[in-house]
Design a protein around this motif. Sequence first.
Motif, PDB file in Angstrom:
ATOM      1  N   PRO A   5       0.814  -1.221   0.000  1.00 50.08           N
ATOM      2  CA  PRO A   5       0.000   0.000   0.000  1.00 50.08           C
ATOM      3  C   PRO A   5       0.844   1.267   0.000  1.00 50.08           C
ATOM      4  CG  PRO A   5       0.048  -0.970   2.191  1.00 50.08           C
ATOM      5  CD  PRO A   5       0.735  -1.947   1.283  1.00 50.08           C
ATOM      6  N   ASP A   6       2.058   1.179   0.543  1.00 54.36           N
ATOM      7  CA  ASP A   6       2.958   2.336   0.579  1.00 54.36           C
ATOM      8  C   ASP A   6       4.129   2.072  -0.359  1.00 54.36           C
ATOM      9  OD1 ASP A   6       1.282   3.292   2.544  1.00 54.36           O
ATOM     10  OD2 ASP A   6       2.554   2.617   4.191  1.00 54.36           O
ATOM     11  N   ARG A   7       4.187   2.788  -1.454  1.00 55.49           N
ATOM     12  CA  ARG A   7       5.283   2.577  -2.404  1.00 55.49           C
ATOM     13  C   ARG A   7       5.458   3.800  -3.293  1.00 55.49           C
ATOM     14  NH1 ARG A   7       0.932  -0.302  -4.750  1.00 55.49           N
ATOM     15  NH2 ARG A   7       0.653  -0.021  -7.014  1.00 55.49           N
ATOM     16  N   ASP A   8       6.613   3.883  -3.914  1.00 57.64           N
ATOM     17  CA  ASP A   8       6.928   4.948  -4.858  1.00 57.64           C
ATOM     18  C   ASP A   8       7.132   4.342  -6.242  1.00 57.64           C
ATOM     19  OD1 ASP A   8       6.863   6.805  -2.804  1.00 57.64           O
ATOM     20  OD2 ASP A   8       9.019   6.675  -2.423  1.00 57.64           O
ATOM     21  N   VAL A   9       6.558   4.969  -7.239  1.00 60.61           N
ATOM     22  CA  VAL A   9       6.715   4.550  -8.632  1.00 60.61           C
ATOM     23  C   VAL A   9       7.403   5.697  -9.372  1.00 60.61           C
ATOM     24  CG1 VAL A   9       5.552   3.846 -10.743  1.00 60.61           C
ATOM     25  CG2 VAL A   9       4.662   3.093  -8.521  1.00 60.61           C
ATOM     26  N   THR A  10       8.610   5.433  -9.837  1.00 61.39           N
ATOM     27  CA  THR A  10       9.413   6.482 -10.475  1.00 61.39           C
ATOM     28  C   THR A  10       9.570   6.204 -11.963  1.00 61.39           C
ATOM     29  OG1 THR A  10      10.623   6.913  -8.423  1.00 61.39           O
ATOM     30  CG2 THR A  10      11.655   7.631 -10.469  1.00 61.39           C
ATOM     31  N   PHE A  11       9.348   7.230 -12.767  1.00 64.16           N
ATOM     32  CA  PHE A  11       9.541   7.134 -14.211  1.00 64.16           C
ATOM     33  C   PHE A  11      10.216   8.416 -14.688  1.00 64.16           C
ATOM     34  CE2 PHE A  11       5.452   9.115 -13.597  1.00 64.16           C
ATOM     35  CZ  PHE A  11       5.364  10.083 -14.583  1.00 64.16           C
ATOM     36  N   GLN A  12      10.511   8.474 -15.975  1.00 64.91           N
ATOM     37  CA  GLN A  12      11.223   9.627 -16.522  1.00 64.91           C
ATOM     38  C   GLN A  12      10.519  10.154 -17.768  1.00 64.91           C
ATOM     39  OE1 GLN A  12      15.226   8.219 -17.229  1.00 64.91           O
ATOM     40  NE2 GLN A  12      15.880   8.788 -15.165  1.00 64.91           N
ATOM     41  N   THR A  13      10.654  11.446 -17.974  1.00 65.78           N
ATOM     42  CA  THR A  13      10.261  12.009 -19.265  1.00 65.78           C
ATOM     43  C   THR A  13      11.502  12.075 -20.147  1.00 65.78           C
ATOM     44  OG1 THR A  13      10.610  14.273 -18.458  1.00 65.78           O
ATOM     45  CG2 THR A  13       8.374  13.379 -18.318  1.00 65.78           C
ATOM     46  N   GLY A  14      11.311  11.793 -21.424  1.00 64.75           N
ATOM     47  CA  GLY A  14      12.406  11.917 -22.372  1.00 64.75           C
ATOM     48  C   GLY A  14      12.519  13.360 -22.836  1.00 64.75           C
ATOM     49  N   ARG A  15      13.058  13.542 -24.028  1.00 65.55           N
ATOM     50  CA  ARG A  15      13.085  14.898 -24.585  1.00 65.55           C
ATOM     51  C   ARG A  15      11.657  15.358 -24.824  1.00 65.55           C
ATOM     52  NH1 ARG A  15      10.213  12.621 -26.853  1.00 65.55           N
ATOM     53  NH2 ARG A  15      10.135  11.670 -28.914  1.00 65.55           N
ATOM     54  N   SER A  16      11.431  16.628 -24.731  1.00 62.36           N
ATOM     55  CA  SER A  16      10.094  17.166 -24.989  1.00 62.36           C
ATOM     56  C   SER A  16       9.840  17.175 -26.494  1.00 62.36           C
ATOM     57  CB  SER A  16       9.987  18.582 -24.424  1.00 62.36           C
ATOM     58  OG  SER A  16       8.803  19.205 -24.852  1.00 62.36           O
ATOM     59  N   LEU A  17       8.742  16.529 -26.924  1.00 63.48           N
ATOM     60  CA  LEU A  17       8.363  16.548 -28.340  1.00 63.48           C
ATOM     61  C   LEU A  17       6.893  16.940 -28.441  1.00 63.48           C
ATOM     62  CD1 LEU A  17       9.250  14.122 -31.194  1.00 63.48           C
ATOM     63  CD2 LEU A  17       6.876  14.837 -30.849  1.00 63.48           C
ATOM     64  N   VAL A  18       6.639  18.031 -29.174  1.00 62.16           N
ATOM     65  CA  VAL A  18       5.276  18.493 -29.428  1.00 62.16           C
ATOM     66  C   VAL A  18       5.132  18.725 -30.930  1.00 62.16           C
ATOM     67  CG1 VAL A  18       3.545  20.258 -28.982  1.00 62.16           C
ATOM     68  CG2 VAL A  18       5.134  19.592 -27.158  1.00 62.16           C
TER      69      VAL A  18
END
Length: 400
Positions: free
Chosen positions: A240-253
């Motif tokens: 129930p207690d946890r951290d989920v870490t992810f990353q953003t890559g280069r910004s593309l729009v």
Amino acid sequence: MDRTGRYGWAGHARSDSTIDPGTIGPDTASPGTMGTSYPGAIGGSGPRLSRPAGVRWRSAVAGAGGLAAVAALLTAAPAYAGVPAAGVAAAAPAAAGLVSAGVIRSTAAPALAATASTTAPVTAVPTAPVSPAGRKVVKAVAVVTPGAGSVVGVGQLITVKFSRPVRDKRAVEAALSISSTQPLPPGSWAWLAPDRVVYRPSTWWPGHAQLTVSLRLSGVVLGTVGRGARAKDVMVVNRPDRDVTFQTGRSLVATIQNKTHRMKVVVDGRLVRTVGVSLGKSGFLTRSGIKILSGEKYVVKRMRNTELDYDVQAPWSVRLTPSGEYIHGAPWATGRIGRYNGSHGCTNLRVTDAKWFYDIVLPGDVVVTVGTGRRMEPTNGPGAPWNIPWRVWLQKSALS
């Protein structure tokens, strides 16, 4: 010790006699004796116990010495195989002393004493979880998207999906938070379904950032099912207690203008490519609005519609919406790309441009279509909630 260098114990313990310690020793092995020279040992490769007709084994009773000690010695007997004679001779007097320390007669034929010296491990029985109110618990699961370790585009929304509907949305939302290695724009959670809450910033995430979704749901009751004595509380029990870490890559729009029939691709704030497009013709208008790539793409995608009488193989296809919009190469439409619209709703590109786009995009990258006259639905795809006005989005928070 026999000629093979194996150590055997001769003699049997009868129910009507005591053991003569003198019968235990080397060079006395006889048929029916206990020794490592016999195969088929108890529990594997140890000694096998045989019993002649009319002979019963005596029970080993705990006390000063006794056959329990002999049994313990027996279980260690296989270790003597191959031991030098001097080592075995040194062990024999100790064995004799143990036997002579005391023997109690038996009139029954119990289980072999050799198994009595091992204590079975105790397995702890897990207790059923109980809620803070003392009620039984119905287990729920919380799944976070994107997953840990993911690399996504700057338009990726964060979703926490529960396996059961959440009734106490305020308590759950208060137990969720977002943090980053870089400054973040304002953002808010919004409940888009009874079992699904989505976090959206007011504008795109920063590129090249690490983001962490923190869940602190220990002790948090999602809701209660049943009534009276049968009432149970719904809780997330597993992690129930946890951290989920992810990353953003280069910004593309990527911004697509219907008026100019052009798509401009901006990476990390810099215009890197402008390409011609052909959008949906009258009756099949391409949707205007924000579309976030799901990551679904194909080297070749067959697209056909028997009612509209088309069946094509579209190269380098990247899905934009679940309803069927793609950005893809259209070798059959080279003459109109960059000049006028003629598709059934997809964004047509020249094949070389389509391959370039296919190769560089990530899940979570942003595509914004402008000026077609048809509005993007706020439920049509993973990025569709971006099309909900910000003031309306804020109202969907349980903490607003």
